[in-house]
Design a protein around this motif. Sequence first.
Motif, PDB file in Angstrom:
ATOM      1  N   GLN A 184       0.871  -1.165   0.000  1.00 25.52           N
ATOM      2  CA  GLN A 184       0.000   0.000   0.000  1.00 25.52           C
ATOM      3  C   GLN A 184       0.909   1.217   0.000  1.00 25.52           C
ATOM      4  O   GLN A 184       1.762   1.342   0.885  1.00 25.52           O
ATOM      5  N   TYR A 185       0.755   2.081  -0.992  1.00 25.72           N
ATOM      6  CA  TYR A 185       1.580   3.278  -1.041  1.00 25.72           C
ATOM      7  C   TYR A 185       1.018   4.291  -0.048  1.00 25.72           C
ATOM      8  O   TYR A 185      -0.152   4.669  -0.136  1.00 25.72           O
ATOM      9  N   LYS A 186       1.866   4.695   0.883  1.00 25.27           N
ATOM     10  CA  LYS A 186       1.373   5.627   1.910  1.00 25.27           C
ATOM     11  C   LYS A 186       2.106   6.974   1.837  1.00 25.27           C
ATOM     12  O   LYS A 186       2.012   7.779   2.754  1.00 25.27           O
ATOM     13  N   GLY A 187       2.871   7.188   0.768  1.00 22.81           N
ATOM     14  CA  GLY A 187       3.593   8.455   0.610  1.00 22.81           C
ATOM     15  C   GLY A 187       2.648   9.559   0.152  1.00 22.81           C
ATOM     16  O   GLY A 187       1.435   9.365   0.055  1.00 22.81           O
ATOM     17  N   GLY A 188       3.238  10.697  -0.139  1.00 25.46           N
ATOM     18  CA  GLY A 188       2.430  11.844  -0.549  1.00 25.46           C
ATOM     19  C   GLY A 188       1.851  11.667  -1.944  1.00 25.46           C
ATOM     20  O   GLY A 188       2.340  10.848  -2.733  1.00 25.46           O
ATOM     21  N   ASP A 189       0.781  12.433  -2.221  1.00 29.39           N
ATOM     22  CA  ASP A 189       0.218  12.349  -3.584  1.00 29.39           C
ATOM     23  C   ASP A 189       1.159  13.104  -4.529  1.00 29.39           C
ATOM     24  O   ASP A 189       1.890  14.010  -4.106  1.00 29.39           O
ATOM     25  N   MET A 190       1.149  12.685  -5.792  1.00 25.93           N
ATOM     26  CA  MET A 190       2.145  13.161  -6.758  1.00 25.93           C
ATOM     27  C   MET A 190       2.139  14.676  -6.934  1.00 25.93           C
ATOM     28  O   MET A 190       3.177  15.300  -7.118  1.00 25.93           O
ATOM     29  N   LYS A 191       0.961  15.283  -6.852  1.00 25.92           N
ATOM     30  CA  LYS A 191       0.866  16.730  -7.051  1.00 25.92           C
ATOM     31  C   LYS A 191       1.556  17.470  -5.900  1.00 25.92           C
ATOM     32  O   LYS A 191       2.400  18.334  -6.124  1.00 25.92           O
ATOM     33  N   THR A 192       1.205  17.081  -4.687  1.00 28.22           N
ATOM     34  CA  THR A 192       1.771  17.752  -3.509  1.00 28.22           C
ATOM     35  C   THR A 192       3.285  17.541  -3.422  1.00 28.22           C
ATOM     36  O   THR A 192       4.035  18.483  -3.168  1.00 28.22           O
ATOM     37  N   VAL A 193       3.719  16.287  -3.634  1.00 29.92           N
ATOM     38  CA  VAL A 193       5.148  15.959  -3.495  1.00 29.92           C
ATOM     39  C   VAL A 193       6.002  16.793  -4.452  1.00 29.92           C
ATOM     40  O   VAL A 193       7.075  17.280  -4.079  1.00 29.92           O
ATOM     41  N   HIS A 194       5.527  16.941  -5.708  1.00 30.17           N
ATOM     42  CA  HIS A 194       6.362  17.588  -6.720  1.00 30.17           C
ATOM     43  C   HIS A 194       6.044  19.076  -6.920  1.00 30.17           C
ATOM     44  O   HIS A 194       6.643  19.721  -7.776  1.00 30.17           O
ATOM     45  N   ASP A 195       5.133  19.587  -6.111  1.00 30.06           N
ATOM     46  CA  ASP A 195       4.698  20.969  -6.265  1.00 30.06           C
ATOM     47  C   ASP A 195       5.853  21.954  -6.021  1.00 30.06           C
ATOM     48  O   ASP A 195       6.594  21.820  -5.053  1.00 30.06           O
ATOM     49  N   ALA A 204       3.043   6.880 -16.815  1.00 34.74           N
ATOM     50  CA  ALA A 204       2.961   8.025 -17.740  1.00 34.74           C
ATOM     51  C   ALA A 204       1.868   9.045 -17.389  1.00 34.74           C
ATOM     52  O   ALA A 204       2.137  10.247 -17.407  1.00 34.74           O
ATOM     53  N   PRO A 205       0.639   8.595 -17.062  1.00 33.17           N
ATOM     54  CA  PRO A 205      -0.415   9.586 -16.792  1.00 33.17           C
ATOM     55  C   PRO A 205      -0.117  10.493 -15.601  1.00 33.17           C
ATOM     56  O   PRO A 205      -0.730  11.541 -15.452  1.00 33.17           O
ATOM     57  N   MET A 206       0.841  10.095 -14.755  1.00 31.27           N
ATOM     58  CA  MET A 206       1.184  10.913 -13.581  1.00 31.27           C
ATOM     59  C   MET A 206       1.856  12.213 -13.985  1.00 31.27           C
ATOM     60  O   MET A 206       1.992  13.125 -13.174  1.00 31.27           O
ATOM     61  N   ASN A 207       2.301  12.286 -15.241  1.00 33.14           N
ATOM     62  CA  ASN A 207       2.988  13.506 -15.689  1.00 33.14           C
ATOM     63  C   ASN A 207       2.106  14.744 -15.479  1.00 33.14           C
ATOM     64  O   ASN A 207       2.597  15.820 -15.211  1.00 33.14           O
ATOM     65  N   ARG A 208       0.800  14.547 -15.555  1.00 37.80           N
ATOM     66  CA  ARG A 208      -0.129  15.676 -15.392  1.00 37.80           C
ATOM     67  C   ARG A 208      -0.025  16.312 -14.009  1.00 37.80           C
ATOM     68  O   ARG A 208      -0.273  17.501 -13.844  1.00 37.80           O
ATOM     69  N   ASP A 209       0.312  15.496 -13.003  1.00 41.91           N
ATOM     70  CA  ASP A 209       0.419  16.022 -11.639  1.00 41.91           C
ATOM     71  C   ASP A 209       1.835  16.464 -11.300  1.00 41.91           C
ATOM     72  O   ASP A 209       2.050  17.142 -10.302  1.00 41.91           O
ATOM     73  N   ILE A 210       2.807  16.022 -12.113  1.00 48.03           N
ATOM     74  CA  ILE A 210       4.215  16.261 -11.769  1.00 48.03           C
ATOM     75  C   ILE A 210       4.828  17.420 -12.554  1.00 48.03           C
ATOM     76  O   ILE A 210       5.547  18.255 -12.018  1.00 48.03           O
TER      77      ILE A 210
END
Length: 142
Positions: free
Chosen positions: A82-93, A131-137
Amino acid sequence: MNKFLVSLALGASLLSSPAWAADDSLYKAFGEKPGLVALMDDFMVGLIANERTKSFFEKSNQQRVKEQLVEQLCSLSGGPCQYKGGDMKTVHDGMGVNKTHFNALVEVLQRSMDKRGIAFSAQNKMLALLAPMNRDIIEPAQ
Ligand code: HEM
């Protein structure tokens, strides 16, 4: 085959892959947890060596990033994590990640997957999930 053998075979196949179980074939293709840990170790070395990604990762907590990536990829590939780290948008903001940085990271990952002998089809499946995570990163160009 008599009826007994048929039902035995059927029972065994149901036990080994019950219909309700998640498909973990991609997780297995990556060598499960030890495979992902080794992959992320090599990946981080590559990220630090790459001119386009090094400045981001040099100053990060590399051990934490690797551990979180293992959990994330394990979970994405159908593994028991289970991934419990930060969401991609917040982490890379606010990092200022652009397309070039993102593509460089993907290239480094591809090289690490090649080195570890991960099947090309499995590599592509993992990349398609990432790949689709690029939108948040990737940050919108100013
Ligand atoms: C699909 C692509 C990517 C994925 C799946 C991903 C995933 C992650 C994860 C799971 C973490 C750790 C989160 C946590 O600690 O809670 C992380 C952190 C980080 N990522 Fe990414 N990332 C991606 C792309 C990128 C790119 C392109 C860059 C820059 C070139 C980047 C730079 C960083 C940095 C510097 C950190 C550490 C942040 C810190 O020190 O707190 N990531 N990423």
